[in-house]
Scaffold this motif. Structure first.
Motif, PDB file in Angstrom:
ATOM      1  N   MET A 177      33.488 -18.358 -37.997  1.00 55.65           N
ATOM      2  CA  MET A 177      33.626 -19.218 -36.455  1.00 55.65           C
ATOM      3  C   MET A 177      33.297 -18.188 -35.612  1.00 55.65           C
ATOM      4  O   MET A 177      32.438 -18.760 -34.695  1.00 55.65           O
ATOM      5  CB  MET A 177      35.134 -19.523 -36.476  1.00 55.65           C
ATOM      6  CG  MET A 177      35.604 -20.855 -37.260  1.00 55.65           C
ATOM      7  SD  MET A 177      37.237 -21.203 -36.824  1.00 55.65           S
ATOM      8  CE  MET A 177      37.050 -22.020 -35.285  1.00 55.65           C
ATOM      9  N   LEU A 178      33.163 -17.104 -35.658  1.00 50.95           N
ATOM     10  CA  LEU A 178      32.604 -15.881 -34.822  1.00 50.95           C
ATOM     11  C   LEU A 178      31.376 -16.003 -34.799  1.00 50.95           C
ATOM     12  O   LEU A 178      30.371 -15.947 -33.720  1.00 50.95           O
ATOM     13  CB  LEU A 178      33.140 -14.577 -35.217  1.00 50.95           C
ATOM     14  CG  LEU A 178      34.603 -14.385 -34.995  1.00 50.95           C
ATOM     15  CD1 LEU A 178      34.907 -12.877 -35.354  1.00 50.95           C
ATOM     16  CD2 LEU A 178      35.052 -14.615 -33.413  1.00 50.95           C
ATOM     17  N   GLU A 180      29.180 -18.576 -35.446  1.00 50.72           N
ATOM     18  CA  GLU A 180      28.648 -19.751 -34.929  1.00 50.72           C
ATOM     19  C   GLU A 180      28.783 -19.772 -33.330  1.00 50.72           C
ATOM     20  O   GLU A 180      28.136 -20.287 -32.740  1.00 50.72           O
ATOM     21  CB  GLU A 180      29.330 -20.958 -35.307  1.00 50.72           C
ATOM     22  CG  GLU A 180      29.144 -21.022 -36.920  1.00 50.72           C
ATOM     23  CD  GLU A 180      29.932 -22.237 -37.587  1.00 50.72           C
ATOM     24  OE1 GLU A 180      30.999 -23.073 -36.959  1.00 50.72           O
ATOM     25  OE2 GLU A 180      29.713 -22.538 -38.847  1.00 50.72           O
ATOM     26  N   ALA A 181      30.054 -19.411 -32.837  1.00 49.53           N
ATOM     27  CA  ALA A 181      30.227 -19.206 -31.212  1.00 49.53           C
ATOM     28  C   ALA A 181      29.584 -18.224 -30.771  1.00 49.53           C
ATOM     29  O   ALA A 181      29.242 -18.216 -29.492  1.00 49.53           O
ATOM     30  CB  ALA A 181      31.900 -19.032 -31.203  1.00 49.53           C
ATOM     31  N   TYR A 182      29.280 -16.845 -31.533  1.00 51.01           N
ATOM     32  CA  TYR A 182      28.924 -15.846 -30.472  1.00 51.01           C
ATOM     33  C   TYR A 182      27.768 -15.010 -31.243  1.00 51.01           C
ATOM     34  O   TYR A 182      28.029 -13.897 -32.262  1.00 51.01           O
ATOM     35  CB  TYR A 182      30.077 -14.875 -30.322  1.00 51.01           C
ATOM     36  CG  TYR A 182      31.237 -15.376 -29.529  1.00 51.01           C
ATOM     37  CD1 TYR A 182      31.100 -15.805 -28.307  1.00 51.01           C
ATOM     38  CD2 TYR A 182      32.332 -15.769 -30.418  1.00 51.01           C
ATOM     39  CE1 TYR A 182      32.095 -16.481 -27.618  1.00 51.01           C
ATOM     40  CE2 TYR A 182      33.442 -16.345 -29.521  1.00 51.01           C
ATOM     41  CZ  TYR A 182      33.339 -16.706 -28.211  1.00 51.01           C
ATOM     42  OH  TYR A 182      34.359 -17.317 -27.514  1.00 51.01           O
ATOM     43  N   TRP A 186      29.194 -11.417 -32.245  1.00 47.48           N
ATOM     44  CA  TRP A 186      30.158 -11.583 -33.483  1.00 47.48           C
ATOM     45  C   TRP A 186      30.637 -10.245 -34.020  1.00 47.48           C
ATOM     46  O   TRP A 186      31.905 -10.133 -34.491  1.00 47.48           O
ATOM     47  CB  TRP A 186      29.854 -12.739 -34.449  1.00 47.48           C
ATOM     48  CG  TRP A 186      28.959 -12.246 -35.648  1.00 47.48           C
ATOM     49  CD1 TRP A 186      27.455 -12.089 -35.533  1.00 47.48           C
ATOM     50  CD2 TRP A 186      29.208 -11.533 -36.899  1.00 47.48           C
ATOM     51  NE1 TRP A 186      27.024 -11.753 -36.598  1.00 47.48           N
ATOM     52  CE2 TRP A 186      27.880 -11.314 -37.536  1.00 47.48           C
ATOM     53  CE3 TRP A 186      30.268 -11.165 -37.395  1.00 47.48           C
ATOM     54  CZ2 TRP A 186      27.927 -10.840 -38.718  1.00 47.48           C
ATOM     55  CZ3 TRP A 186      30.366 -10.519 -38.547  1.00 47.48           C
ATOM     56  CH2 TRP A 186      29.002 -10.301 -39.260  1.00 47.48           C
ATOM     57  N   PHE A 400      38.114 -18.867 -29.833  1.00 47.10           N
ATOM     58  CA  PHE A 400      37.326 -19.918 -30.549  1.00 47.10           C
ATOM     59  C   PHE A 400      36.974 -21.188 -29.588  1.00 47.10           C
ATOM     60  O   PHE A 400      37.937 -21.868 -28.976  1.00 47.10           O
ATOM     61  CB  PHE A 400      38.061 -20.417 -31.675  1.00 47.10           C
ATOM     62  CG  PHE A 400      38.214 -19.560 -33.044  1.00 47.10           C
ATOM     63  CD1 PHE A 400      37.316 -18.409 -33.065  1.00 47.10           C
ATOM     64  CD2 PHE A 400      39.400 -19.723 -33.558  1.00 47.10           C
ATOM     65  CE1 PHE A 400      37.680 -17.391 -34.215  1.00 47.10           C
ATOM     66  CE2 PHE A 400      39.587 -18.643 -34.611  1.00 47.10           C
ATOM     67  CZ  PHE A 400      38.865 -17.830 -34.917  1.00 47.10           C
ATOM     68  N   PRO A 401      35.725 -21.650 -29.322  1.00 51.99           N
ATOM     69  CA  PRO A 401      35.595 -22.669 -28.501  1.00 51.99           C
ATOM     70  C   PRO A 401      36.243 -23.865 -28.625  1.00 51.99           C
ATOM     71  O   PRO A 401      36.360 -24.618 -27.529  1.00 51.99           O
ATOM     72  CB  PRO A 401      34.032 -22.655 -28.377  1.00 51.99           C
ATOM     73  CG  PRO A 401      33.334 -21.546 -29.145  1.00 51.99           C
ATOM     74  CD  PRO A 401      34.682 -20.944 -29.952  1.00 51.99           C
ATOM     75  N   THR A 402      36.458 -24.057 -29.779  1.00 57.93           N
ATOM     76  CA  THR A 402      37.039 -25.378 -30.206  1.00 57.93           C
ATOM     77  C   THR A 402      38.547 -25.373 -29.414  1.00 57.93           C
ATOM     78  O   THR A 402      38.856 -26.605 -29.310  1.00 57.93           O
ATOM     79  CB  THR A 402      37.293 -25.694 -31.586  1.00 57.93           C
ATOM     80  OG1 THR A 402      38.076 -24.482 -32.164  1.00 57.93           O
ATOM     81  CG2 THR A 402      35.992 -25.942 -32.322  1.00 57.93           C
ATOM     82  N   GLU A 405      36.386 -24.035 -24.452  1.00 57.42           N
ATOM     83  CA  GLU A 405      35.944 -24.872 -23.507  1.00 57.42           C
ATOM     84  C   GLU A 405      35.607 -26.310 -24.169  1.00 57.42           C
ATOM     85  O   GLU A 405      35.699 -27.478 -23.165  1.00 57.42           O
ATOM     86  CB  GLU A 405      34.104 -24.229 -23.741  1.00 57.42           C
ATOM     87  CG  GLU A 405      33.496 -24.868 -22.741  1.00 57.42           C
ATOM     88  CD  GLU A 405      33.674 -25.190 -21.100  1.00 57.42           C
ATOM     89  OE1 GLU A 405      33.459 -26.255 -20.675  1.00 57.42           O
ATOM     90  OE2 GLU A 405      34.403 -24.657 -20.671  1.00 57.42           O
ATOM     91  N   GLU A 406      35.577 -26.662 -25.271  1.00 56.50           N
ATOM     92  CA  GLU A 406      35.658 -27.753 -26.035  1.00 56.50           C
ATOM     93  C   GLU A 406      36.753 -28.663 -25.445  1.00 56.50           C
ATOM     94  O   GLU A 406      36.778 -29.899 -25.376  1.00 56.50           O
ATOM     95  CB  GLU A 406      35.300 -28.027 -27.666  1.00 56.50           C
ATOM     96  CG  GLU A 406      33.973 -27.222 -27.809  1.00 56.50           C
ATOM     97  CD  GLU A 406      33.731 -27.272 -29.362  1.00 56.50           C
ATOM     98  OE1 GLU A 406      34.523 -27.990 -30.072  1.00 56.50           O
ATOM     99  OE2 GLU A 406      32.784 -26.135 -29.996  1.00 56.50           O
ATOM    100  N   GLN A 426      36.142 -18.309 -20.395  1.00 53.81           N
ATOM    101  CA  GLN A 426      36.532 -17.629 -21.730  1.00 53.81           C
ATOM    102  C   GLN A 426      36.347 -16.013 -21.651  1.00 53.81           C
ATOM    103  O   GLN A 426      35.229 -15.569 -21.014  1.00 53.81           O
ATOM    104  CB  GLN A 426      35.477 -17.837 -22.725  1.00 53.81           C
ATOM    105  CG  GLN A 426      35.919 -17.312 -24.225  1.00 53.81           C
ATOM    106  CD  GLN A 426      37.017 -17.915 -24.874  1.00 53.81           C
ATOM    107  OE1 GLN A 426      36.956 -19.043 -25.276  1.00 53.81           O
ATOM    108  NE2 GLN A 426      37.745 -16.985 -24.917  1.00 53.81           N
TER     109      GLN A 426
END
Length: 473
Positions: A177-178, A180-182, A186, A400-402, A405-406, A426
């Motif tokens: 998850m890190l 994918e987001a950053y 990460w 986690f953006p989920t 921001e999402e 964030q």
């Protein structure tokens, strides 16, 4: 063999009991309480021993992926859960002797923390094993495993660090998850999860200025740096009893990032304010320090709700404390709308993992979808309680953006009459910050002039996400 409570062996044994409980699904604070009770440690008389036990257990959780991988690599036959945990504790302490450059923040946070020689750790781990009938048979194994690690340290670490969980001390799904987001950050974020967090206090500036409090700290032999409008980060963590003015409610321990929540609500005298999911009451107290307001603090856990009252009593403040589910306001709401709502919702806590290192081992990937659903349910149910023109602040201690921001975009699309206002968006742990797209994408939200809130970003903080919504009048 009865171990002296002030011995490292006794403290390692207690920490191993707590670590074992975390492996079985218990949160670390409760695991430590249970271990202390099992060892018959009095909260006052044995405060130093309890503190050492807690410190060792937290250190172990930050190194648990590496330590567990080493135990698996070095022990051919399962030694039993308690011995397994004792080895993990000892190896975690030995891992802290690793050479190499250290981050200055980590050095400051560790100042005053007890250090142990490798000889002492091995000797006391063997004594801990020998002290209990159920583990005495393994004292030779403990001695052999730890000495082998010291002899072959470099090769063993190179071997186990091929596994990402061992290398980063984070579960694989968390690391993914890190990534994918950053994609560019990460590794820094993964490493920050294993840094001991700073101790930061919130100064009640209605009673004393931040600069005056720094002077008070200096007079008490302590040093601190200003890292926010009301935030002072101590160079060295100390028991709260050593903080000038703590008992009198002059200061509270609260992360600098968490201190953004109350100012973002822009409270004024006479307002009705709802603090949902309020325990342990840090943000509730901050709100009451900012204005003469009527606060309702909702918390679903009765024990945690009690802590809200205790914390407010120290500050000399009062709120209506309600034990209830924030997503079911029909069970507790009196029908009178609120001017402001703080929705500090349950989340993965991925932004505060350096402060709560057991979270990474207790969370499951499947938890994220459930948390997202719960966050949406809570905010959707609270929105009708807000007056026209009122403001709701959505907060998670997640990176986690989920959950950030999402979710904010979903709320903006789903909530009737919602206008998204500027907010910090964030915040990543440490000194990193990222802007979430606000209502107008204004970069001032990141620079510290977020709309009319006048909220400045702190220079050191845990990970949080902030979004603000106003209901059309």
């Amino acid at each position: 063999m009865r171990l002296p409570p002030d011995s490292l062996a006794f403290q390692m044994l207690g920490a191993a009991t707590a670590v074992r409980a975390v492996s079985e699904g218990t949160a670390l604070p409760q695991a430590i309480e249970d271990a202390a009770a099992q060892l018959r440690l009095d909260r006052v008389r044995d405060a130093a021993t309890r503190g050492a036990l807690q410190d060792i257990a937290y250190r172990t959780m930050r190194q648990f992926g590496t330590a567990r991988a080493l135990v698996t690599r070095l022990v051919t036959r399962p030694p039993g859960a308690q011995v397994d945990s004792l080895l993990a504790v000892a190896l975690a302490l030995l891992l802290e002797h690793a050479p190499g450059p250290r981050d200055r923040q980590d050095q400051d946070a560790d100042a005053g923390r007890p250090g142990y020689s490798t000889f002492t750790v091995v000797d006391q781990a063997v004594s801990a094993a020998a002290s209990e009938p159920k583990t005495a048979h393994a004292r030779g194994l403990v001695n052999a495993v730890l000495r082998r690690f010291l002899r072959e340290r470099k090769a063993l670490l190179a071997d186990v660090n091929r596994d990402e969980q061992a290398r980063w001390n984070l579960p694989p799904w968390w690391l993914q998850m890190l990534r994918e987001a950053y994609p560019d950050q990460w590794t820094a974020l993964a490493a920050s999860a294993n840094v001991r967090p700073p101790m930061t206090v919130r100064v009640n500036t209605a009673r004393v200025s931040v600069q005056q409090y720094r002077t008070d700290l200096a007079n008490a032999g302590l040093a601190g740096h200003v890292v926010g409008p009301q935030a002072v980060r101590l160079v060295r963590a100390v028991p709260v009893t050593q903080l000038p003015g703590f008992a009198e409610g002059v200061v509270s321990v609260q992360d600098a990032g968490a201190q953004l929540a109350a100012p973002l609500l822009e409270v004024a005298d006479g307002m009705r304010v709802l603090d949902a999911c309020a325990a342990p009451g840090g943000k509730t107290g901050h709100l009451l320090e900012l204005a003469d307001i009527d606060v309702t603090a909702v918390e679903s856990d009765p024990q945690r709700a009690t802590r809200i009252g205790e914390n407010l009593a120290r500050l000399g403040k009062q709120a209506k404390i309600v034990v209830g589910d924030a997503s079911r306001p029909a069970d507790w709401w009196d029908g009178q709308p609120f001017d402001r709502i703080l929705a500090d919702v349950p989340c993965s806590a991925s932004g505060i993992v350096r402060r709560h290192p057991d979270i990474r081992w207790l969370r499951r990937e499947t938890d994220i979808a459930k948390l997202i659903t719960e966050q949406r349910r809570i905010v959707s149910q609270l929105w009708p309680l807000l007056k026209p023109g009122g403001i709701l602040v959505y907060v998670t201690c997640s990176i986690f953006p989920t959950e950030g921001e999402e979710q904010a975009r979903w709320f903006g699309a789903q909530l009737a009459d919602a206008i998204r206002l500027q907010a910090p968006g964030q915040l990543l742990p440490g000194t990193h910050a990222m802007q979430a797209a606000g209502a107008d994408g204004d970069r001032d939200a990141l620079a510290g002039t977020s709309g009319t809130s006048g909220t400045s970003l702190p220079s050191d903080h845990d990970g949080f996400f902030y979004a603000r919504f106003q209901k059309r009048a």
